[in-house]
Write a protein that holds these residues in place. Structure first.
Motif, PDB file in Angstrom:
ATOM      1  N   ASP A 173       1.271   3.976  -3.005  1.00  0.00           N
ATOM      2  CA  ASP A 173       0.866   5.626  -2.751  1.00  0.00           C
ATOM      3  C   ASP A 173       2.113   6.710  -3.086  1.00  0.00           C
ATOM      4  OD1 ASP A 173      -1.486   5.420  -1.378  1.00  0.00           O
ATOM      5  OD2 ASP A 173      -0.697   5.062   0.729  1.00  0.00           O
ATOM      6  N   VAL A 174       3.303   5.960  -2.578  1.00  0.00           N
ATOM      7  CA  VAL A 174       4.607   6.894  -2.841  1.00  0.00           C
ATOM      8  C   VAL A 174       4.617   6.925  -4.203  1.00  0.00           C
ATOM      9  CG1 VAL A 174       6.921   7.289  -2.242  1.00  0.00           C
ATOM     10  CG2 VAL A 174       5.165   6.494  -0.419  1.00  0.00           C
TER      11      VAL A 174
ATOM     12  N   GLU B  48       0.690  -1.152  -0.089  1.00  0.00           N
ATOM     13  CA  GLU B  48      -0.092  -0.065   0.004  1.00  0.00           C
ATOM     14  C   GLU B  48       0.885   1.246   0.022  1.00  0.00           C
ATOM     15  OE1 GLU B  48      -2.644   0.306   3.258  1.00  0.00           O
ATOM     16  OE2 GLU B  48      -3.215   2.173   3.046  1.00  0.00           O
ATOM     17  N   PHE B  49       1.851   1.282   0.791  1.00  0.00           N
ATOM     18  CA  PHE B  49       2.856   2.483   0.905  1.00  0.00           C
ATOM     19  C   PHE B  49       3.602   2.672  -0.394  1.00  0.00           C
ATOM     20  CE2 PHE B  49       7.034   4.337   2.070  1.00  0.00           C
ATOM     21  CZ  PHE B  49       6.577   5.392   2.744  1.00  0.00           C
TER      22      PHE B  49
END
Lengths: 762, 285
Positions: free
Chosen positions: B265-266, B261-262
């Motif tokens: 997002d990034v 997920e990170f």
């Protein structure tokens, strides 16, 4: 030699001379653990367990021994059993049954990386090949890594048959909880009943490694007559001697241990890992054996400190007066009992003057390397949780966090929950300094937040011996037995020079080996400058007394008719007759003719160690799109009692803060479902690098310790306690989200911010 | 272990084909570390630094040809390269420390086969083509086609990367690279993003390539990112499309360096930020 003229103030204490060990360190000449070499030395290597938990069915070393160049192999068969026996080592207790098993596995391997066998060979390549030829038959067992999982019924049992101590009546079934401890003051139930506000929170922290840059390293040489020498990088060579002699069944006097220069310890070098193996290999091979850990081995098989689960409940009146504090701490011990949960319990609420406190701690085994002491062992974890709740309390009550702490601060006369009444302590002074600091008042930028937290550590004294020799030219040699980790030699030379009124450069301090000096407990508990300083002052005063005796002899007057003033020995008054004053150098010159060499010797058990309180202020900035937190400004304020060498006091404040910043933001042990450590290296075990940190500002507070000749308090450990809570408080202001888990790494922070945003919308 | 340092890539390729566990040594900043950690124990190490063509940067057909064993420090010090391909040089200069920069190479960074390699997305965005020398002669291969999966390359037995060719640049063109790391340096990309773009005189994007690292089993060339930018003035609407394209392209894993997920997002965040830097640079040209 020109003797100093006495001034009403200190001449040397409080100045910043260059450290005696500095030149060799910056020119690469200093000898660290791996720098020692002996002709004919072999290379020792350790075979380590690939499993987190397994029974060792058999170990076959025949093929390894048959390899050309292999000179010795040791396994569990080479060490006699040790009975369970707890003895103090640093601020932790050790049990020889467990020390033996950590040095070399016996019935079971208890963590990935657990030592199973060791070889000595003529080259590293051969030693590595030999390790591959050792056949170990394992019966793999289920493992448990997390402390909360390990406490559940039905969890794999790390130590067969372990019954929890400290519970009445004792449990009838084994568990992974080695011990339950409890510290109670007053009545928390009553306290919470009186509270207007109660905040209750649960926290989780991960194990972090001491991260010393120098890996463990030693060279052992056992002679044919059974005497032996060991060179090792250690925080306590007398302790290393005791452990090795005990495990090998030798007389202590046969083993001479020399400590090398030390490239960081932080508590992690209070333990023996390879030293007994190197000695056993040397004895078997009849050759010196050198062993050096790789960084990966350091991560897998040494240190770290506990990860933990902590529950904290605090109740307060509307005006901010805290009426009750309660906590439950579950600390990972690693695979053997002995986490620092007890000191964690004792210092949890120590910065507060409270009537009602209850702290319960559990020492929990799991399939991880045995924890080792790490800078204020246990303190940073429990105080992080308590300080975080206090910060939330301040926010809830809309009281400035410094004011809230001032309202509840421990001071002289406060009875701590763990027993004693505090003497003069400097928490209020630190809080006032924080409030008045330029940092606390400075404006903040966008996406920035500011937080603060306090910290407490006990500090210890203990057995200490020094020898101070007056040389024939009036210079002095100071022999000390507490390894110098943070500027000790400079500080001790300064104290000796101050007492004797000689220039600092005339005192040359060295760290002596275990056969050259009486017993010294290790460098730990922030005790070295305090204890060895006390002993040094005593030795220096003994020199003054002896030198006075020599002057008296020369002048044919009574010894008490000689005074020592302004660096000179003089007749005390007119009645004593007219004699030309003599300097220490004058007396040194004639020492041989007046009774022999003058040596000051002090063998003490240093009493009167005083705690040190600190307050840290942190600013953080968040990148709202990635969750990355950056510490943008930092100030560490702490009571040093008296800063002998302010640069090394500041260095300790900064070092503790830097390690705390790593603990808060990026350091953690990461395990896979297979029970194996995934980040055994500096790439993925993220210690902050220089560019990650702002200048770490310091403010030294001096509330002297009345029990030390110069007012010294230990200062090395307190600085690692406040950073995590201070940064968490700052992060909360910057992000709008309160975090309850360390490290506050970007994925966690980003997720918490997203969840909070989603929650607001919903 | 045998060490060879031939003068020609043809000789090196012959040696490489001769042993099953031979390895090429350029800067050695990955190879030597892996040997010390006993991840690799090659019986033959072939040092290609004596081969002139791997060690030189030259201008060719309006573009640049960069030897595979040119170091990060040499890229940085080249008088012209840095102004034409600032993003690529910046990406290569993020590898390791200052000391490592004196040794590390883009050839090694690519052939080490890590999806998180910093210089690889920058090469892909730049449209770089690798020239490969093997036992059967030379061939060209687009950089985005070299890596197939972690530690797995599209090179055949005995093949060695000789150099990278960077095409000619028009006016108003530039590139940028950003990576996300938890620290400020000495780290490995959790997400890496490179954007190369060109504008016409009116500021409209005429060409664009974006590549992402560490978000899939191999560095990705994100085709939809180009679609988001080309024809636009790289306004908010285009950047929003770019962000979505970047996120849609990611197929990351949860690992010790970051969650799935990170990373997704990034990737979107970096895509926008990188594009804006490249845009700013292109406008100034």
């Amino acid at each position: 030699m020109q003797e100093r003229v006495k001034s009403p103030k200190f001449d040397i204490i409080g100045t910043r001379p260059i450290r005696p060990d500095g030149a060799d360190k910056v020119t690469g000449r200093a000898k660290f653990g791996a720098d020692h070499k002996i002709a004919g030395q072999l290379v020792g290597k350790v075979l380590r367990s690939p499993h987190p938990h397994a029974r060792i069915k058999s170990i076959n070393i025949a093929k390894a021994l048959a390899l050309a160049g292999v000179k010795a192999v040791v396994t569990r068969e080479d060490f006699k059993e040790q009975s369970p026996e707890f003895i103090p080592a640093g601020e932790m207790l050790v049990n020889y049954r467990d020390v033996l098993r950590n040095v070399l596995a016996r019935e079971k391997v208890l963590y990935e990386g657990h030592a199973v066998a060791a070889v000595a060979a003529t080259s590293e390549t051969i030693a590595r090949q030999a390790l591959k030829l050792i056949e170990v038959a394992y019966e793999v067992l289920p493992h448990v890594i997390n402390e909360v999982e390990a406490m559940k019924p039905g969890a794999p049992i790390v130590e067969d048959g372990m019954i929890t101590a400290g519970v009445t009546p004792p449990p009838t079934t084994p568990s992974n909880v080695a011990k339950r401890v409890e510290f109670t003051l007053g009545d928390v139930a009553k306290g919470f009943k009186d509270a207007d506000v109660i905040i209750e929170r649960e926290f989780n922290t991960k194990p972090v490694h001491q991260g010393y840059i120098e890996p463990h390293a030693c060279v052992a040489s056992v002679s044919e007559d059974g005497t032996a020498e060991l060179w090792t990088t250690t925080q306590g060579h007398w302790i290393a001697r005791a452990h090795c002699a005990k495990l090998l069944g030798w007389d202590i006097t046969k083993l001479r241990v020399t400590s090398s220069e030390i490239g960081g310890g932080f508590g992690g070098k209070t333990v023996v890992y390879m030293e007994p193996l190197a000695l056993a290999l040397s004895q078997k091979s009849h050759r010196p054996v050198k062993m050096v850990m790789s960084r990966e081995e350091v991560f897998r098989a040494s240190g770290p400190t506990s990860g933990a689960n902590i529950w904290v409940k605090i109740g307060a009146k509307k005006d901010g007066r805290i009426v009750a504090g309660e906590a439950i701490l579950k600390y990972q011990a690693g695979c053997f009992q002995g986490s620092p949960v007890q000191p964690g319990c004792m210092c949890a609420f120590a910065p507060y003057d409270l009537e009602n406190v209850k702290v319960v701690g559990y020492d929990v085994l799991s399939n991880r390397p045995k924890v080792a002491a790490y800078r204020a062992p246990g303190g940073p974890i429990s105080e992080y949780a308590v300080e975080s709740v206090v910060d939330e309390l301040a926010a809830t009550l809309k009281i400035d966090p410094i004011e809230l702490r001032l309202k509840n601060a421990a001071k002289e006369g406060t009875k701590a929950a763990y027993g004693p009444k505090f003497g003069p302590v400097g928490l209020v002074e630190c809080l006032e300094a924080a409030k008045n600091s330029p940092h606390w008042k400075a404006p903040l930028g966008k996406n920035q937040g500011r937080g603060m937290a306090s910290g407490f550590w006990f500090n210890i004294g203990g057995e200490t011996t020094v020898s101070l020799q007056l040389n024939e030219d009036g210079t002095l040699t100071l022999m000390v037995g507490t390894p110098d980790i943070g500027g000790l030699r400079a500080s001790l030379a300064m104290m000796a020079a101050e007492e004797l009124k000689v220039p600092y450069a005339k005192v040359r301090p060295i760290i002596a080996d275990t056969s050259s000096l009486g017993y010294n407990f290790l460098t730990g508990g922030s005790r070295a400058t305090f204890s060895s300083g006390m002993a040094t002052v005593e030795a220096a005063r003994s020199i003054i007394k002896q030198a006075s005796g020599r002057a008296a002899k020369l002048w044919e007057i009574p010894e008490d008719a000689v005074s020592f003033e302004n660096g000179e020995f003089r007749p005390a008054g007119d009645n004593a007759g007219k004699h030309k004053p003599m300097t220490l150098a004058d007396i040194a010159k004639v020492a041989g003719k007046t009774g022999g060499s003058i040596v000051g010797y002090a063998a003490i058990s240093a009493q009167g160690a005083a705690p040190s309180f600190g307050v840290h202020i942190a600013d953080t900035e968040v990148d709202p799109e990635t969750g990355k937190l950056t510490v943008t400004r930092y100030t560490a304020i702490q009571d040093a009692g008296k800063a002998i060498h302010p640069s090394y006091v500041e260095g300790q404040f900064q070092g503790g803060a830097a390690q705390g910043i790593g603990w808060a933001l990026s350091e953690e042990y990461i395990y896979g479902a297979d029970g194996k450590l995934q980040n055994a290296g500096f790439l993925d075990y993220r210690i902050p690098v220089a560019s990650d940190l702002p200048m770490l500002d310091t403010i030294i507070i001096e509330v002297p310790n009345p029990r030390h000749p110069y007012g010294v308090r230990g200062i090395g450990e307190t600085p690692i306690i406040p950073p995590m809570a201070a940064i968490a408080a700052a992060a909360c202001k910057a992000t709008g989200v309160r975090m309850f888990e360390l490290p506050m790494s970007p994925p966690k922070v980003l997720k918490a911010m997203k969840d909070a945003k989603a929650g607001k919308k919903a | 272990m045998q060490y060879e340092s031939p003068d020609t890539l043809e000789a090196a390729a012959k040696l490489l084909a001769s042993a099953t566990d031979a390895r090429i040594l350029a800067g050695g900043t990955d190879l030597l570390v892996q040997m010390r950690a006993e991840v690799l124990s090659p019986s033959l190490v072939i040092d290609i630094k004596k081969v002139t063509e791997t060690r030189t940067i030259k201008e060719e057909n309006g573009g640049f040809r960069i030897g595979a064993a040119v170091t990060g420090a040499e890229l940085k010090e080249h008088p012209k390269l840095r102004s034409v391909w600032p993003g690529l040089v910046e990406a290569a200069n993020l590898i390791g420390s200052t000391q490592v920069q004196g040794r590390c190479t883009m050839g090694g960074n690519l052939c080490n086969g890590s999806p998180a390699a910093d210089s690889v997305p920058a090469l892909i965005a730049a449209g770089a083509v690798a020239t490969v020398v093997g036992p059967n002669g030379r061939r060209d291969i687009k950089v985005e086609d070299v890596m197939l999966a972690p530690r797995k390359l599209a090179l055949t037995k005995g093949e060695i990367i000789a150099s990278f060719f960077l095409p000619a640049r028009g006016a108003h063109a530039s590139d940028a690279y950003l990576r996300f790391i938890p620290r400020t340096e000495m780290d490995i990309a959790v997400v890496g993003c490179a954007v190369s773009l060109a504008l016409d005189a009116s500021g409209t994007c005429t060409a664009a390539r974006m590549s992402l690292g560490a978000v899939a089993a191999r560095p990705l060339l994100v085709a939809d990112a180009a679609k988001a930018l080309i024809g636009s003035k790289i306004d908010d609407a285009a950047l929003t499309k770019l962000e979505a394209a970047a996120r849609a392209a990611c197929t990351p894993i949860d690992d010790k360096r970051g969650t799935k997920e990170f990373r997704i997002d990034v990737a979107g965040v970096l895509a926008k930020r990188t594009a804006l830097i490249a845009l700013e640079r292109a406008r100034k040209k």
